[in-house]
Design a protein around this motif. Structure first.
Motif, short mmCIF file in Angstrom:
data_model
loop_
_atom_site.label_atom_id
_atom_site.label_comp_id
_atom_site.label_asym_id
_atom_site.label_seq_id
_atom_site.Cartn_x
_atom_site.Cartn_y
_atom_site.Cartn_z
N MET A 75 0.85 -1.18 0.00
CA MET A 75 0.00 0.00 0.00
C MET A 75 0.89 1.23 0.00
SD MET A 75 -3.25 0.67 2.51
CE MET A 75 -4.00 -0.90 2.18
N ALA A 76 0.44 2.26 -0.67
CA ALA A 76 1.22 3.49 -0.77
C ALA A 76 1.35 4.16 0.59
CB ALA A 76 0.54 4.44 -1.76
N ASP A 77 2.34 5.07 0.68
CA ASP A 77 2.54 5.81 1.93
C ASP A 77 1.41 6.79 2.20
OD1 ASP A 77 4.89 4.52 2.47
OD2 ASP A 77 6.15 6.04 1.55
N ARG A 78 0.72 7.20 1.17
CA ARG A 78 -0.37 8.16 1.35
C ARG A 78 -1.58 7.69 0.55
NH1 ARG A 78 -2.27 13.24 -0.67
NH2 ARG A 78 -0.84 13.29 -2.40
N VAL A 79 -2.72 7.62 1.21
CA VAL A 79 -3.95 7.22 0.54
C VAL A 79 -4.36 8.35 -0.41
CG1 VAL A 79 -5.50 8.12 2.30
CG2 VAL A 79 -6.23 6.22 0.91
N PRO A 80 -4.81 8.05 -1.62
CA PRO A 80 -5.26 9.11 -2.50
C PRO A 80 -6.41 9.90 -1.88
CG PRO A 80 -5.00 7.05 -3.70
CD PRO A 80 -4.86 6.74 -2.23
N PRO A 81 -6.57 11.18 -2.26
CA PRO A 81 -7.61 12.01 -1.65
C PRO A 81 -9.01 11.41 -1.69
CG PRO A 81 -6.16 13.35 -2.96
CD PRO A 81 -5.76 11.92 -3.21
N HIS A 110 -11.34 21.51 15.84
CA HIS A 110 -12.08 22.78 15.68
C HIS A 110 -11.23 23.75 14.87
CE1 HIS A 110 -13.73 26.74 16.80
NE2 HIS A 110 -14.86 26.07 16.65
N GLY A 111 -11.79 24.26 13.79
CA GLY A 111 -11.09 25.20 12.93
C GLY A 111 -10.11 24.56 11.97
N VAL A 112 -10.01 23.24 11.97
CA VAL A 112 -9.09 22.52 11.09
C VAL A 112 -9.89 22.04 9.88
CG1 VAL A 112 -7.54 20.54 10.86
CG2 VAL A 112 -7.68 21.78 13.04
N ASP A 113 -9.40 22.35 8.70
CA ASP A 113 -10.07 21.94 7.47
C ASP A 113 -9.67 20.51 7.14
OD1 ASP A 113 -11.56 22.01 5.15
OD2 ASP A 113 -10.17 23.32 4.07
N VAL A 114 -10.64 19.59 7.25
CA VAL A 114 -10.41 18.19 6.92
C VAL A 114 -11.46 17.74 5.91
CG1 VAL A 114 -9.34 17.58 9.13
CG2 VAL A 114 -11.80 17.30 8.84
N THR A 115 -11.10 16.73 5.17
CA THR A 115 -12.01 16.11 4.21
C THR A 115 -12.23 14.66 4.63
OG1 THR A 115 -11.13 17.47 2.42
CG2 THR A 115 -12.32 15.48 1.78
N VAL A 143 -6.54 19.01 5.07
CA VAL A 143 -6.39 19.72 3.80
C VAL A 143 -5.05 20.45 3.74
CG1 VAL A 143 -7.35 21.55 2.34
CG2 VAL A 143 -8.88 19.88 3.43
N ALA A 144 -4.67 21.15 4.80
CA ALA A 144 -3.42 21.92 4.81
C ALA A 144 -2.19 21.03 4.93
CB ALA A 144 -3.44 22.95 5.94
N GLU A 145 -2.37 19.80 5.41
CA GLU A 145 -1.28 18.83 5.56
C GLU A 145 -1.73 17.52 4.92
OE1 GLU A 145 0.61 18.80 9.60
OE2 GLU A 145 -1.18 19.98 10.08
N PRO A 146 -1.67 17.43 3.60
CA PRO A 146 -2.26 16.27 2.91
C PRO A 146 -1.65 14.91 3.25
CG PRO A 146 -1.24 17.79 1.35
CD PRO A 146 -1.14 18.42 2.69
N ASP A 158 -4.24 10.11 14.88
CA ASP A 158 -3.94 11.30 14.09
C ASP A 158 -2.47 11.23 13.71
OD1 ASP A 158 -3.49 13.85 13.01
OD2 ASP A 158 -4.75 14.84 14.49
N GLY A 159 -2.20 11.15 12.43
CA GLY A 159 -0.81 11.06 11.99
C GLY A 159 -0.70 10.78 10.51
N THR A 160 0.40 10.18 10.13
CA THR A 160 0.66 9.85 8.74
C THR A 160 -0.17 8.63 8.31
OG1 THR A 160 2.44 8.31 9.26
CG2 THR A 160 3.05 10.65 8.98
N TRP A 161 -0.16 8.35 7.03
CA TRP A 161 -0.86 7.16 6.54
C TRP A 161 -0.28 5.91 7.18
CZ3 TRP A 161 -5.23 5.64 5.32
CH2 TRP A 161 -5.46 4.46 4.59
N ALA A 162 1.03 5.88 7.42
CA ALA A 162 1.65 4.73 8.09
C ALA A 162 1.09 4.58 9.51
CB ALA A 162 3.16 4.88 8.12
N ASP A 163 0.89 5.71 10.21
CA ASP A 163 0.29 5.66 11.55
C ASP A 163 -1.12 5.10 11.50
OD1 ASP A 163 2.57 6.88 12.70
OD2 ASP A 163 1.76 8.89 12.30
N ILE A 164 -1.89 5.54 10.50
CA ILE A 164 -3.27 5.08 10.35
C ILE A 164 -3.28 3.57 10.06
CG2 ILE A 164 -5.37 5.27 8.96
CD1 ILE A 164 -4.81 7.70 10.84
N ARG A 165 -2.42 3.13 9.17
CA ARG A 165 -2.37 1.69 8.85
C ARG A 165 -2.00 0.88 10.07
NH1 ARG A 165 1.24 1.28 3.58
NH2 ARG A 165 2.60 0.78 5.29
#
Length: 107
Positions: free
Chosen positions: A1-7, A49-54, A70-73, A98-105
């Motif tokens: 799996m890639a280091d970052r999940v596509p948007p 709060h106040g953080v733009d996430v998708t 969003v600000a830290e893809p 909360d962290g990188t894609w590796a953290d999430i995995r």
């Protein structure tokens, strides 16, 4: 799996449903409802709060959502919604990871 999940959330484990590419047979709430519920629950003092996430995916069979900052893809958060439809108090909705894609995995 890639280091970052596509948007759009493709590449998430099979127990997640990508918001932009729904899993066949997904019967969970309509996908736009996840972002709306997150916006309703987050309150002043909450870490998001106040953080733009998708919202890029939701877990099948639970109230967890996967968000991309969003600000830290390269940063993601797993959030457990309460589905109260209103601002919560304290640490709710909980941010379980909360962290990188590796953290999430790893989570």
């Amino acid at each position: 799996m890639a280091d970052r999940v596509p948007p759009n959330g493709s590449g998430v484990p099979d127990w997640w449903c990508a918001v932009d590419a729904p899993a066949p047979g997904c019967t969970d709430p309509p996908h736009p409802a996840y972002g709306a519920e997150l916006a309703a629950e987050v309150h002043p003092g909450h870490p998001l709060h106040g953080v733009d996430v998708t919202v890029v995916a939701h877990a099948l069979g639970s109230d967890d959502i996967l968000c991309r900052h969003v600000a830290e893809p390269d940063r993601y958060a797993v959030v457990h919604l309460t589905w109260s439809g209103r601002p919560e108090v304290g640490s709710c909705p909980t941010v379980d990871c909360d962290g990188t894609w590796a953290d999430i995995r790893e989570y």
